[in-house]
Motif scaffolding. Sequence first.
Motif, PDB file in Angstrom:
ATOM      1  N   UNK A 117       0.824  -1.198   0.000  1.00 31.13           N
ATOM      2  CA  UNK A 117       0.000   0.000   0.000  1.00 31.13           C
ATOM      3  C   UNK A 117       0.854   1.242   0.000  1.00 31.13           C
ATOM      4  N   UNK A 118       0.181   2.363   0.087  1.00 28.53           N
ATOM      5  CA  UNK A 118       0.849   3.659   0.126  1.00 28.53           C
ATOM      6  C   UNK A 118       0.212   4.516   1.197  1.00 28.53           C
ATOM      7  N   UNK A 119       0.949   5.505   1.642  1.00 29.37           N
ATOM      8  CA  UNK A 119       0.420   6.396   2.666  1.00 29.37           C
ATOM      9  C   UNK A 119       1.093   7.754   2.591  1.00 29.37           C
ATOM     10  N   UNK A 120       0.449   8.714   3.246  1.00 29.97           N
ATOM     11  CA  UNK A 120       1.000  10.063   3.398  1.00 29.97           C
ATOM     12  C   UNK A 120       1.327  10.230   4.877  1.00 29.97           C
ATOM     13  N   UNK A 121       2.556  10.629   5.142  1.00 24.98           N
ATOM     14  CA  UNK A 121       3.027  10.852   6.508  1.00 24.98           C
ATOM     15  C   UNK A 121       3.308  12.340   6.670  1.00 24.98           C
ATOM     16  N   UNK A 122       2.813  12.907   7.753  1.00 20.12           N
ATOM     17  CA  UNK A 122       3.144  14.297   8.090  1.00 20.12           C
ATOM     18  C   UNK A 122       4.336  14.263   9.033  1.00 20.12           C
ATOM     19  N   UNK A 123       5.249  15.207   8.852  1.00 22.57           N
ATOM     20  CA  UNK A 123       6.363  15.329   9.780  1.00 22.57           C
ATOM     21  C   UNK A 123       6.515  16.788  10.185  1.00 22.57           C
ATOM     22  N   UNK A 124       6.959  16.973  11.411  1.00 21.68           N
ATOM     23  CA  UNK A 124       7.161  18.331  11.931  1.00 21.68           C
ATOM     24  C   UNK A 124       8.140  18.255  13.094  1.00 21.68           C
ATOM     25  N   UNK A 125       8.561  19.417  13.517  1.00 19.27           N
ATOM     26  CA  UNK A 125       9.456  19.524  14.665  1.00 19.27           C
ATOM     27  C   UNK A 125       8.749  20.349  15.729  1.00 19.27           C
ATOM     28  N   UNK A 126       8.764  19.846  16.967  1.00 21.11           N
ATOM     29  CA  UNK A 126       8.117  20.594  18.044  1.00 21.11           C
ATOM     30  C   UNK A 126       9.053  21.680  18.574  1.00 21.11           C
ATOM     31  N   UNK A 127       8.618  22.374  19.623  1.00 23.39           N
ATOM     32  CA  UNK A 127       9.408  23.485  20.172  1.00 23.39           C
ATOM     33  C   UNK A 127      10.772  23.036  20.703  1.00 23.39           C
ATOM     34  N   UNK A 128      10.902  21.740  21.023  1.00 20.67           N
ATOM     35  CA  UNK A 128      12.183  21.187  21.478  1.00 20.67           C
ATOM     36  C   UNK A 128      12.989  20.596  20.315  1.00 20.67           C
ATOM     37  N   UNK A 129      12.520  20.870  19.096  1.00 27.86           N
ATOM     38  CA  UNK A 129      13.159  20.376  17.872  1.00 27.86           C
ATOM     39  C   UNK A 129      13.153  18.856  17.786  1.00 27.86           C
ATOM     40  N   UNK A 130      12.154  18.232  18.429  1.00 28.33           N
ATOM     41  CA  UNK A 130      11.983  16.792  18.318  1.00 28.33           C
ATOM     42  C   UNK A 130      11.091  16.502  17.116  1.00 28.33           C
ATOM     43  N   UNK A 131      11.454  15.475  16.381  1.00 27.76           N
ATOM     44  CA  UNK A 131      10.719  15.095  15.187  1.00 27.76           C
ATOM     45  C   UNK A 131       9.425  14.382  15.565  1.00 27.76           C
ATOM     46  N   UNK A 132       8.337  14.805  14.958  1.00 31.32           N
ATOM     47  CA  UNK A 132       7.027  14.186  15.162  1.00 31.32           C
ATOM     48  C   UNK A 132       6.549  13.634  13.823  1.00 31.32           C
ATOM     49  N   UNK A 133       6.079  12.388  13.816  1.00 25.90           N
ATOM     50  CA  UNK A 133       5.570  11.735  12.618  1.00 25.90           C
ATOM     51  C   UNK A 133       4.128  11.311  12.845  1.00 25.90           C
ATOM     52  N   UNK A 134       3.301  11.484  11.826  1.00 29.07           N
ATOM     53  CA  UNK A 134       1.902  11.098  11.934  1.00 29.07           C
ATOM     54  C   UNK A 134       1.406  10.638  10.566  1.00 29.07           C
ATOM     55  N   UNK A 135       0.770   9.466  10.530  1.00 30.16           N
ATOM     56  CA  UNK A 135       0.189   8.967   9.292  1.00 30.16           C
ATOM     57  C   UNK A 135      -1.135   9.700   9.063  1.00 30.16           C
ATOM     58  N   UNK A 136      -1.245  10.367   7.916  1.00 26.95           N
ATOM     59  CA  UNK A 136      -2.448  11.136   7.588  1.00 26.95           C
ATOM     60  C   UNK A 136      -3.473  10.326   6.792  1.00 26.95           C
TER      61      UNK A 136
END
Length: 143
Positions: A117-136
């Motif tokens: 399958x395929x998916x779209x993943x969102x990525x961002x950095x929080x205020x502590x510059x930690x990487x956050x990943x979330x499957x959209x």
Amino acid sequence: MNEKKIFEAQGIKIERTEAKLQKETDSLGVLQDQIRNLNYFTLQGNENAMTYLEKMGYEAAEVEAMVSDQIYDSNLTKGNNSLIPFEGMNGDMKINKLKFLNHKWIQADFTDGKYWGEMIIAYSFDENKELKLKTLASFLYPN
């Protein structure tokens, strides 16, 4: 008389070669335009996305490597990759390929060896510059 024929033959060869060169040059220009258009929806081909990351203190290549490493490292854990919302039916679901679309989204391909399958993943950095990943969004193709 013989020299005239040789000269004319060379002239014809030169004209053909120049025409061929022009055709190849035109083709190259078309391909370069296509590459530019395709690269727009990539992190390193999108000037706005790169500027966004640079304002946060990151380089696009650095972000791609960091995010890719974290996603592929999730494949090393026993069981399914935690980003994939499907249970493997033929083994564990693992991510195969990533394509960075911009400074926020990634397209990913996954499989258990038979089903995929395929998916779209969102990525961002929080205020502590930690990487956050979330499957959209994700889709498992029928076999």
